[in-house]
Design a protein around this motif. Sequence first.
Motif, PDB file in Angstrom:
ATOM      1  N   SER A  44      -2.187  31.705  -0.453  1.00  0.00           N
ATOM      2  CA  SER A  44      -0.664  32.372  -0.821  1.00  0.00           C
ATOM      3  C   SER A  44       0.140  30.983  -0.287  1.00  0.00           C
ATOM      4  O   SER A  44       0.236  29.966  -0.655  1.00  0.00           O
ATOM      5  N   VAL A  45       1.348  31.533  -1.491  1.00  0.00           N
ATOM      6  CA  VAL A  45       2.245  31.472  -1.312  1.00  0.00           C
ATOM      7  C   VAL A  45       2.768  30.481  -1.186  1.00  0.00           C
ATOM      8  O   VAL A  45       3.960  29.487  -0.668  1.00  0.00           O
ATOM      9  N   THR A  46       3.456  31.351   0.306  1.00  0.00           N
ATOM     10  CA  THR A  46       3.756  30.564   1.445  1.00  0.00           C
ATOM     11  C   THR A  46       3.342  29.355   2.036  1.00  0.00           C
ATOM     12  O   THR A  46       4.591  28.317   2.007  1.00  0.00           O
ATOM     13  N   GLU A  47       2.602  29.034   2.082  1.00  0.00           N
ATOM     14  CA  GLU A  47       1.987  27.470   2.610  1.00  0.00           C
ATOM     15  C   GLU A  47       1.497  27.109   1.680  1.00  0.00           C
ATOM     16  O   GLU A  47       1.347  25.966   1.135  1.00  0.00           O
ATOM     17  N   ALA A  48       1.843  27.444   0.176  1.00  0.00           N
ATOM     18  CA  ALA A  48       2.025  26.742  -0.939  1.00  0.00           C
ATOM     19  C   ALA A  48       2.962  25.917  -0.794  1.00  0.00           C
ATOM     20  O   ALA A  48       3.109  24.395  -1.233  1.00  0.00           O
ATOM     21  N   ALA A  49       4.034  26.362  -0.801  1.00  0.00           N
ATOM     22  CA  ALA A  49       5.431  26.060  -0.449  1.00  0.00           C
ATOM     23  C   ALA A  49       5.656  25.138   0.642  1.00  0.00           C
ATOM     24  O   ALA A  49       6.522  24.314  -0.377  1.00  0.00           O
ATOM     25  N   ARG A  50       5.128  25.150   1.547  1.00  0.00           N
ATOM     26  CA  ARG A  50       5.772  24.693   2.673  1.00  0.00           C
ATOM     27  C   ARG A  50       4.590  22.802   2.357  1.00  0.00           C
ATOM     28  O   ARG A  50       5.250  21.683   2.559  1.00  0.00           O
ATOM     29  N   GLN A  51       3.505  23.062   1.544  1.00  0.00           N
ATOM     30  CA  GLN A  51       2.548  21.462   1.442  1.00  0.00           C
ATOM     31  C   GLN A  51       3.145  20.842   0.664  1.00  0.00           C
ATOM     32  O   GLN A  51       3.575  19.848   0.345  1.00  0.00           O
ATOM     33  N   LEU A  52       4.208  21.712  -0.593  1.00  0.00           N
ATOM     34  CA  LEU A  52       4.768  21.317  -1.747  1.00  0.00           C
ATOM     35  C   LEU A  52       6.041  20.432  -1.351  1.00  0.00           C
ATOM     36  O   LEU A  52       6.465  20.075  -1.933  1.00  0.00           O
ATOM     37  N   GLY A  53       6.766  21.385  -0.103  1.00  0.00           N
ATOM     38  CA  GLY A  53       8.098  20.572   0.213  1.00  0.00           C
ATOM     39  C   GLY A  53       9.049  21.672  -0.658  1.00  0.00           C
ATOM     40  O   GLY A  53       9.692  21.549  -1.211  1.00  0.00           O
ATOM     41  N   LEU A  54       8.985  22.760  -1.840  1.00  0.00           N
ATOM     42  CA  LEU A  54       9.260  23.398  -2.209  1.00  0.00           C
ATOM     43  C   LEU A  54       9.872  25.031  -1.567  1.00  0.00           C
ATOM     44  O   LEU A  54       8.761  25.359  -0.924  1.00  0.00           O
ATOM     45  N   THR A  55      10.312  26.103  -2.355  1.00  0.00           N
ATOM     46  CA  THR A  55      10.865  27.027  -1.395  1.00  0.00           C
ATOM     47  C   THR A  55      10.265  28.663  -2.344  1.00  0.00           C
ATOM     48  O   THR A  55       8.746  28.136  -2.976  1.00  0.00           O
ATOM     49  N   GLN A  56       9.939  29.147  -1.464  1.00  0.00           N
ATOM     50  CA  GLN A  56       8.332  30.011  -2.116  1.00  0.00           C
ATOM     51  C   GLN A  56       8.763  30.300  -3.370  1.00  0.00           C
ATOM     52  O   GLN A  56       7.681  30.646  -3.927  1.00  0.00           O
ATOM     53  N   SER A  57       9.931  31.068  -3.413  1.00  0.00           N
ATOM     54  CA  SER A  57      10.630  31.717  -4.746  1.00  0.00           C
ATOM     55  C   SER A  57      10.295  30.564  -5.651  1.00  0.00           C
ATOM     56  O   SER A  57       9.922  30.429  -6.615  1.00  0.00           O
ATOM     57  N   ALA A  58      10.386  28.856  -5.461  1.00  0.00           N
ATOM     58  CA  ALA A  58      10.205  28.099  -6.858  1.00  0.00           C
ATOM     59  C   ALA A  58       8.461  27.990  -7.329  1.00  0.00           C
ATOM     60  O   ALA A  58       8.426  27.873  -8.469  1.00  0.00           O
ATOM     61  N   VAL A  59       8.141  28.155  -6.271  1.00  0.00           N
ATOM     62  CA  VAL A  59       6.301  28.363  -6.253  1.00  0.00           C
ATOM     63  C   VAL A  59       5.851  29.348  -7.170  1.00  0.00           C
ATOM     64  O   VAL A  59       5.234  29.320  -8.017  1.00  0.00           O
ATOM     65  N   SER A  60       6.101  30.619  -6.994  1.00  0.00           N
ATOM     66  CA  SER A  60       6.566  31.975  -7.397  1.00  0.00           C
ATOM     67  C   SER A  60       6.622  31.871  -8.675  1.00  0.00           C
ATOM     68  O   SER A  60       5.990  31.936  -9.220  1.00  0.00           O
ATOM     69  N   ARG A  61       8.022  31.155  -9.197  1.00  0.00           N
ATOM     70  CA  ARG A  61       7.892  31.201 -10.159  1.00  0.00           C
ATOM     71  C   ARG A  61       7.715  30.214 -11.453  1.00  0.00           C
ATOM     72  O   ARG A  61       6.980  30.575 -13.043  1.00  0.00           O
ATOM     73  N   SER A  62       6.738  29.304 -10.895  1.00  0.00           N
ATOM     74  CA  SER A  62       5.758  28.153 -11.334  1.00  0.00           C
ATOM     75  C   SER A  62       4.849  29.063 -11.819  1.00  0.00           C
ATOM     76  O   SER A  62       3.743  28.939 -13.320  1.00  0.00           O
TER      77      SER A  62
END
Length: 306
Positions: free
Chosen positions: A23-41
Motif C-alpha cells: 500500500s502506498v498509503t501505509e508505505a508513506a506512513r512508515q517512511l514519514g512522507l506524503t502519499q504523493s511523494a512515495v507515488s512519485r518515487s
Amino acid sequence: MKRSFTPTLSELQAFGTCAECGSVTEAARQLGLTQSAVSRSLASLEARLGVALFQRVRKRLVISDAGRAMLRDTARILADLNAAALMVMAFGDKVQVLRLAVLPTFGTSWLIPRLADFHRCSPGLSIDLAARLDPVDFEREPFDAAIQRTELAGPGTDVVPLREETLVAVAAPSLLPDGGLPLSDTAIARMPLLQQSTRPDLWLEWFRDAGLDPITILRGARFEHFGMVLAAARCGLGVALVPKILASSDLAEGRLCCVSTRELPGRSRYALIYPARSRASPALALFRDWIEASQDEAPETAERAG
C-alpha cells in the motif's frame, strides 16, 4: 549526457516499503512522507527501469515478476546502507578508527584483555574488531590489518611476527584418572580427543612426534575454533591440543591442567598482517608499536603499567 539507470535511495526505499506493505498509503506512513511523494518515487523508478514493478489491484499494490526479481537486492542494499551508517555512528567522536580482523580465540583470550592498556595509550583511537578464521582479502574487505598466523598472510602484505605458537595437551581435572600426571601418550590416545575443524591434523602431528601410529587414536567431538575446543575441555568432554598462549588463563586458574610434559611447536607464528595501503596509517603505526611492546606482558602487568 549518459543516462543513469541506477535507482536513487528514495526510489529504493519507496519500492522496498511498498513491496512490504502492499500500500502506498501505509508505505508513506512508515517512511514519514506524503502519499504523493512515495507515488512519485515509484513512478520515477518504473520509468527509469522501463518495467512495471507492481500491478495496481483495487487500491492494493501486487508486486510483479520484475519487482520480485529486484526486491531481494533492494532489501540487501538498504540493509547494508543501514549497517554502514550504524557502524560509523558507533565510532562516536573518535578521530581515528582501526579496523582489525583477528583469529577469534586469540582475540578473546589474548588481545581483548590487553586493550584497556592500548586505549589508555591512544585515547583518540577506536578499535573495530571482527573475527576471521580464513585469510583476509584486503582488496575486498575494509580491514586495515589482521592478527593471524603467518601462513594466512596473502601476497603483497607486510607481516610483523608476534608470538610463537606452542601446542599443549590440556584437560579438565575432573576428566583425569587417578594416579597423577603426566599421562603417557598411550594413555592420552585412549581418551576422547577434541578436534579443531580448521586444523584437523594437530593430533596426528602430536602422535607422529611421539612415534605412535595416529590411526589408533580415539576421536572426540569436533569444533570450529579453539575457543570452542577450550570450552569443551573445561566441561570435561575430552583432551584438547591447543596453543599454550590461548590456554594460559585456564591453566593458571586451575580450570585446565597440562596432561603431558611434551609440547609441540606450531607451524607458524602469530603475526600482525596488513596491506600496502595501511603502511602510512598513523593508527596502525600506534597499534603496531603497542602490540610489539606488550606481547610478553600479562594483562595485569599491562594495566599496572598504564
